[in-house]
Write an enzyme that holds these catalytic residues in place. Structure first.
Site, short mmCIF file in Angstrom:
data_model
loop_
_atom_site.label_atom_id
_atom_site.label_comp_id
_atom_site.label_asym_id
_atom_site.label_seq_id
_atom_site.Cartn_x
_atom_site.Cartn_y
_atom_site.Cartn_z
N LYS A 113 0.82 -1.21 0.00
CA LYS A 113 0.00 0.00 0.00
C LYS A 113 0.85 1.26 0.00
CE LYS A 113 -4.32 -1.84 1.74
NZ LYS A 113 -5.43 -1.74 2.67
N LYS A 199 -5.22 -10.70 -5.53
CA LYS A 199 -6.46 -10.91 -4.77
C LYS A 199 -7.54 -9.89 -5.14
CE LYS A 199 -6.08 -8.15 -0.61
NZ LYS A 199 -6.66 -7.92 0.67
N LYS A 202 -10.81 -4.13 -2.65
CA LYS A 202 -11.61 -2.90 -2.78
C LYS A 202 -10.83 -1.80 -3.48
CE LYS A 202 -13.53 -3.45 1.78
NZ LYS A 202 -12.84 -3.08 3.01
N1 AQP Z 1 -9.71 -11.35 -1.83
C1 AQP Z 1 -9.98 -11.76 -0.60
N2 AQP Z 1 -10.15 -13.07 -0.38
C2 AQP Z 1 -10.45 -13.53 0.86
N3 AQP Z 1 -10.58 -12.72 1.94
C3 AQP Z 1 -10.42 -11.40 1.75
N4 AQP Z 1 -10.49 -10.34 2.59
C4 AQP Z 1 -10.26 -9.20 1.89
N5 AQP Z 1 -10.01 -9.49 0.60
C5 AQP Z 1 -10.10 -10.85 0.48
C6 AQP Z 1 -10.82 -10.44 4.01
O1 AQP Z 1 -11.87 -9.52 4.28
C7 AQP Z 1 -11.74 -9.07 5.62
C8 AQP Z 1 -11.94 -7.60 5.68
O2 AQP Z 1 -11.01 -6.90 4.92
P1 AQP Z 1 -10.87 -5.33 5.13
O3 AQP Z 1 -11.96 -4.60 4.50
O4 AQP Z 1 -10.63 -5.03 6.54
O5 AQP Z 1 -9.56 -4.97 4.45
P2 AQP Z 1 -8.79 -5.48 3.28
O6 AQP Z 1 -8.20 -6.82 3.54
O7 AQP Z 1 -7.83 -4.41 3.10
O8 AQP Z 1 -9.89 -5.58 2.13
P3 AQP Z 1 -9.54 -5.33 0.65
O9 AQP Z 1 -10.72 -5.47 -0.18
O10 AQP Z 1 -8.39 -6.18 0.24
O11 AQP Z 1 -9.16 -3.82 0.68
P4 AQP Z 1 -7.88 -3.14 0.14
O12 AQP Z 1 -8.08 -3.04 -1.33
O13 AQP Z 1 -7.91 -1.81 0.82
O14 AQP Z 1 -6.70 -3.98 0.49
C9 AQP Z 1 -10.39 -9.53 6.13
O15 AQP Z 1 -10.60 -10.62 6.99
C10 AQP Z 1 -9.68 -9.98 4.90
O16 AQP Z 1 -8.80 -11.02 5.17
#
Ligand code: AQP
Length: 336
Positions: A113, A199, A202
């Site tokens: 990030k 992966k 968001k």
């Molecule tokens: N692709 C994924 N596959 C399985 N699990 C996932 N999680 C996120 N992406 C995947 C799980 O979702 C939970 C919440 O995530 P979060 O919103 O706290 O943050 P994150 O992991 O940062 O979500 P994103 O979508 O991946 O956001 P960005 O793009 O900001 O990095 C967690 O339990 C995570 O493991």
């Protein structure tokens, strides 16, 4: 015997996608009856990257409503907003002063990030895992159900707990409880629709890379129609040369609630032209009840607020007790 405790959360940043649902929330729903479950909307984490103050509060409501719509049941679970329980910020400061800087600098999520942020990368982004450690340790959580991407942060949480216990506790009376990660076998890493090796996320700039829980049937259909596939005949799991194929079959398996054997038998001779409409229909059908319930809950703001108010009350009781224990162990002058 009292139940073990579970703690997990999602950031109110953007729309929840199938990765968040299948990697995290759906597993919470499955296990909630067996644990004393706490699920928070981690809004303090949401400002570790630039955020929009005009949408943060509404996004927080949305995530809480989605928890309920996905099946989090208040009979077994507590839903609350992280920033409503001030102990999260306070414990983070105490843990910050105990955590070596180089432990944070090697976190993969920070490195990934930080590259995107360039010169503007905040101290908060570096500190994200310490805040996450505070979230977990405040609730004396036994288990933390997360996707694979959070495994390293969980290991750091354990390292921090060991350090606090070594420095300020005794073997007989540890200050902090050691949590264990709980990572599902399937769905732990849902991959992007446009690149089966990264992966679903968001923050991916392309909307076509993910299916959001609130996507319309039209949008779901368009995304699956255009998703990346390959030219190989027949569909198979676990072929490292075919990451997209494995990902799409896994999505079908999870959303149809079929076993791997059943999906293999059903799809091994299919081409993409036959499989894509099947996956589209299955996804739309699986998301429909969640979407219907979500809009119902969002229309009743009074109810949602009462859920979060009660959640805060329960969460605060547990969190403040842990915070006092840590402050005592660190030698702070108690309130008098
Ligand atoms: N692709 C994924 N596959 C399985 N699990 C996932 N999680 C996120 N992406 C995947 C799980 O979702 C939970 C919440 O995530 P979060 O919103 O706290 O943050 P994150 O992991 O940062 O979500 P994103 O979508 O991946 O956001 P960005 O793009 O900001 O990095 C967690 O339990 C995570 O493991």
């Amino acid at each position: 015997m009292s139940k073990q405790r579970v703690l997990s959360g999602v950031q109110p940043t953007g729309n929840l996608h199938l990765g968040n649902y299948l990697g995290a929330i759906r597993n919470w729903v499955e296990i909630q009856q067996d644990y004393d479950s706490f699920f928070c909307v981690v809004d303090l984490h949401a400002i570790t990257v630039p955020h929009n103050p005009k949408t943060l509060a509404e996004d927080t409501y949305k995530i809480a409503a989605l928890y309920l719509a996905c099946g989090i049941d208040l009979q077994y679970s507590t839903i609350f907003v992280q920033s409503h329980v001030t102990a999260h910020s306070e414990l983070t400061w105490l843990l910050n002063c105990i955590t070596p800087l180089n432990w944070l600098e090697r976190m993969i999520q920070f490195k990934e990030k930080a590259v995107k942020q360039g010169e503007n990368v905040s101290v908060g982004l570096l500190d994200y895992p310490v805040l996450m450690a505070a979230d977990i340790l405040l609730y004396n959580a036994d288990k933390v159900p997360v996707g694979e991407d959070q495994k390293q942060h969980l290991e750091l949480t354990r390292d921090i707990a060991v350090r606090v216990n070594d420095k300020f506790g005794t073997k007989k009376t540890p200050v902090l409880k050691m949590p264990d990660p709980m990572i599902a076998k399937e769905g732990a890493r849902v991959m992007s629709l446009t690149d089966g090796t990264s992966k679903m996320s968001k923050s991916d700039p392309s909307e076509m890379s993910r299916i959001n829980l609130l996507d319309t049937p039209d949008s779901i259909s368009k995304k699956i129609k255009r998703c990346k596939t390959d030219l190989v005949k027949g569909l198979t799991f676990d072929d490292s040369e075919r990451p997209e194929c494995n990902n799409l079959l896994t999505l079908y398996l999870l959303l149809s609630n079929k076993t791997k054997e059943e999906v293999t038998a059903e799809c091994q001779d299919m081409g993409w032209g036959q499989f894509k409409p099947l996956l589209t229909e299955t996804t739309i059908t699986a998301l429909k009840p969640i979407q219907d319930k979500y809009y119902e809950i969002m229309d009743d703001r009074g109810y949602l607020q009462s859920v979060l108010r009660e959640g805060r009350r329960k969460a605060e009781t547990v969190a403040n007790e842990t915070l006092s224990r840590v402050k005592n162990a660190l030698g702070y002058l108690p309130l008098f």
